[in-house]
Motif scaffolding. Structure first.
Motif, PDB file in Angstrom:
ATOM      1  N   ALA A  16       0.830  -1.201   0.000  1.00  0.00           N
ATOM      2  CA  ALA A  16       0.000   0.000   0.000  1.00  0.00           C
ATOM      3  C   ALA A  16       0.866   1.252   0.000  1.00  0.00           C
ATOM      4  O   ALA A  16       2.096   1.189   0.117  1.00  0.00           O
ATOM      5  CB  ALA A  16      -0.901  -0.005   1.242  1.00  0.00           C
ATOM      6  N   TYR A  17       0.195   2.390  -0.148  1.00  0.00           N
ATOM      7  CA  TYR A  17       0.810   3.715  -0.019  1.00  0.00           C
ATOM      8  C   TYR A  17       2.099   3.830  -0.831  1.00  0.00           C
ATOM      9  O   TYR A  17       2.104   3.507  -2.022  1.00  0.00           O
ATOM     10  CB  TYR A  17       0.993   4.066   1.457  1.00  0.00           C
ATOM     11  CG  TYR A  17      -0.329   4.137   2.195  1.00  0.00           C
ATOM     12  CD1 TYR A  17      -1.317   5.040   1.804  1.00  0.00           C
ATOM     13  CD2 TYR A  17      -0.613   3.274   3.253  1.00  0.00           C
ATOM     14  CE1 TYR A  17      -2.546   5.105   2.465  1.00  0.00           C
ATOM     15  CE2 TYR A  17      -1.830   3.322   3.921  1.00  0.00           C
ATOM     16  CZ  TYR A  17      -2.793   4.245   3.526  1.00  0.00           C
ATOM     17  OH  TYR A  17      -4.000   4.294   4.179  1.00  0.00           O
ATOM     18  N   GLY A  18       3.182   4.289  -0.223  1.00  0.00           N
ATOM     19  CA  GLY A  18       4.413   4.506  -0.980  1.00  0.00           C
ATOM     20  C   GLY A  18       4.934   3.249  -1.645  1.00  0.00           C
ATOM     21  O   GLY A  18       5.492   3.300  -2.752  1.00  0.00           O
ATOM     22  N   SER A  19       4.755   2.110  -0.991  1.00  0.00           N
ATOM     23  CA  SER A  19       5.209   0.856  -1.599  1.00  0.00           C
ATOM     24  C   SER A  19       4.386   0.524  -2.838  1.00  0.00           C
ATOM     25  O   SER A  19       4.925   0.014  -3.829  1.00  0.00           O
ATOM     26  CB  SER A  19       5.124  -0.285  -0.578  1.00  0.00           C
ATOM     27  OG  SER A  19       5.994  -0.042   0.502  1.00  0.00           O
ATOM     28  N   VAL A  63       3.846   0.422  -8.823  1.00  0.00           N
ATOM     29  CA  VAL A  63       3.232   0.927 -10.061  1.00  0.00           C
ATOM     30  C   VAL A  63       4.270   1.610 -10.944  1.00  0.00           C
ATOM     31  O   VAL A  63       4.284   1.433 -12.166  1.00  0.00           O
ATOM     32  CB  VAL A  63       2.076   1.891  -9.713  1.00  0.00           C
ATOM     33  CG1 VAL A  63       1.637   2.687 -10.928  1.00  0.00           C
ATOM     34  CG2 VAL A  63       0.896   1.115  -9.138  1.00  0.00           C
ATOM     35  N   GLN A  64       5.162   2.384 -10.339  1.00  0.00           N
ATOM     36  CA  GLN A  64       6.121   3.158 -11.126  1.00  0.00           C
ATOM     37  C   GLN A  64       7.311   2.343 -11.605  1.00  0.00           C
ATOM     38  O   GLN A  64       7.788   2.537 -12.725  1.00  0.00           O
ATOM     39  CB  GLN A  64       6.626   4.351 -10.319  1.00  0.00           C
ATOM     40  CG  GLN A  64       5.601   5.431 -10.078  1.00  0.00           C
ATOM     41  CD  GLN A  64       6.189   6.647  -9.366  1.00  0.00           C
ATOM     42  OE1 GLN A  64       7.392   6.698  -9.075  1.00  0.00           O
ATOM     43  NE2 GLN A  64       5.352   7.622  -9.079  1.00  0.00           N
ATOM     44  N   ILE A 106      -5.859   2.626  -7.485  1.00  0.00           N
ATOM     45  CA  ILE A 106      -5.725   3.013  -6.081  1.00  0.00           C
ATOM     46  C   ILE A 106      -4.704   4.125  -5.926  1.00  0.00           C
ATOM     47  O   ILE A 106      -4.928   5.098  -5.185  1.00  0.00           O
ATOM     48  CB  ILE A 106      -5.353   1.785  -5.231  1.00  0.00           C
ATOM     49  CG1 ILE A 106      -6.524   0.796  -5.203  1.00  0.00           C
ATOM     50  CG2 ILE A 106      -4.967   2.204  -3.815  1.00  0.00           C
ATOM     51  CD1 ILE A 106      -6.230  -0.499  -4.484  1.00  0.00           C
ATOM     52  N   VAL A 107      -3.573   4.030  -6.608  1.00  0.00           N
ATOM     53  CA  VAL A 107      -2.553   5.081  -6.540  1.00  0.00           C
ATOM     54  C   VAL A 107      -3.118   6.403  -7.035  1.00  0.00           C
ATOM     55  O   VAL A 107      -2.925   7.461  -6.414  1.00  0.00           O
ATOM     56  CB  VAL A 107      -1.298   4.677  -7.343  1.00  0.00           C
ATOM     57  CG1 VAL A 107      -0.381   5.885  -7.563  1.00  0.00           C
ATOM     58  CG2 VAL A 107      -0.540   3.575  -6.612  1.00  0.00           C
ATOM     59  N   ALA A 108      -3.831   6.381  -8.143  1.00  0.00           N
ATOM     60  CA  ALA A 108      -4.424   7.610  -8.677  1.00  0.00           C
ATOM     61  C   ALA A 108      -5.446   8.187  -7.710  1.00  0.00           C
ATOM     62  O   ALA A 108      -5.540   9.414  -7.545  1.00  0.00           O
ATOM     63  CB  ALA A 108      -5.062   7.339 -10.036  1.00  0.00           C
ATOM     64  N   SER A 155      -1.044  11.702 -11.781  1.00  0.00           N
ATOM     65  CA  SER A 155       0.373  11.855 -12.127  1.00  0.00           C
ATOM     66  C   SER A 155       1.259  10.890 -11.359  1.00  0.00           C
ATOM     67  O   SER A 155       2.341  10.513 -11.831  1.00  0.00           O
ATOM     68  CB  SER A 155       0.831  13.296 -11.871  1.00  0.00           C
ATOM     69  OG  SER A 155       0.735  13.622 -10.485  1.00  0.00           O
ATOM     70  N   ALA A 156       0.818  10.451 -10.162  1.00  0.00           N
ATOM     71  CA  ALA A 156       1.636   9.560  -9.342  1.00  0.00           C
ATOM     72  C   ALA A 156       1.789   8.179  -9.955  1.00  0.00           C
ATOM     73  O   ALA A 156       2.664   7.412  -9.544  1.00  0.00           O
ATOM     74  CB  ALA A 156       1.039   9.439  -7.943  1.00  0.00           C
TER      75      ALA A 156
END
Length: 222
Positions: A49-52, A57-58, A197-199, A205-206
């Motif tokens: 989740a979150y930053g991980s 994703v990136q 979820i990230v969006a 943009s994330a």
């Protein structure tokens, strides 16, 4: 290839900004791996989740600047962690479960520094005993904490903290069914639609753009 070799190979693909980055990245990944082994052995459901999740994703793994890793669990599943809390199940790692984990929201919780609790929003932490890098274990709810519970309805959304510690919901099908995924050579569980979820949490943009850059051997906002 064994895990140590896989990690060394993976680390070569993660950028660094200063001499402290590589040791930190290695400990974060080995700590996350240790968590996955505990979770697998005891059939504990979780997902990154979150930053991980942004990192997955990136770049399909750890963000170069991250100081911890993050996972989510259905809050009620935290009870499965309690038997391991403050026990010597490992000489290298410890698990701290917040005494008030069943309180919904961090506002009603307290710090207990004398007992090693310097966090209130996560339900628990899986911590490297010596170096103190950790996996944050966050709660997610199958109801909205600010709304009356209605157990006659089928759950259609899950609710977690956003980046400002407010509640944010997403369709349950964005998370379930969970899918196994490779995070910096570590097999973890991912939500069904990680990009969505990230969006939802950080903005569209994330999904593709990092928010940090290296300037003069320091990670700064991009």
């Amino acid at each position: 290839m064994n895990f140590s070799s896989s990690i060394r190979s993976t680390l070569e693909q993660i950028p660094t900004c200063n001499l402290k980055d590589r040791p930190r990245q290695e400990v974060l990944l080995t700590t996350l791996y240790a968590w996955t082994q505990l979770a697998r052995e005891h059939n504990i459901q979780y997902w990154i989740a979150y930053g991980s999740l942004v990192g997955y994703v990136q770049r399909r793994g750890l963000l170069p600047h991250d100081q911890d890793t993050d996972i989510l669990m259905l809050s009620q599943d935290t009870r499965h962690l309690v038997p391991f809390a403050d026990t010597n199940f490992s000489s290298i790692y410890e698990l701290k479960v917040h005494p008030q984990w069943h309180y919904i929201g961090y506002a009603g919780r307290s710090y207990y520094p004398e007992k090693g609790f310097n966090f209130i929003a996560p339900n628990a932490r899986f911590i490297h005993r010596k170096l103190r890098y950790h996996v944050d274990i966050w709660p997610i709810y199958d109801f909205h904490p600010d709304r009356p519970k209605n157990r006659t309805n089928v759950t259609t959304a899950l609710t977690e903290y956003d980046v400002s510690y407010r509640w944010i919901s997403s369709p349950i099908e964005w998370t379930f069914p969970l899918t196994p995924c490779n995070f910096s050579s570590i097999l973890v569980w991912c939500p069904a639609k990680p990009e969505s979820i990230v969006a939802n949490l950080y903005g569209q943009s994330a999904v593709t753009k990092t928010n940090k850059k290296c300037v003069n051997q320091t990670w700064v906002s991009a």
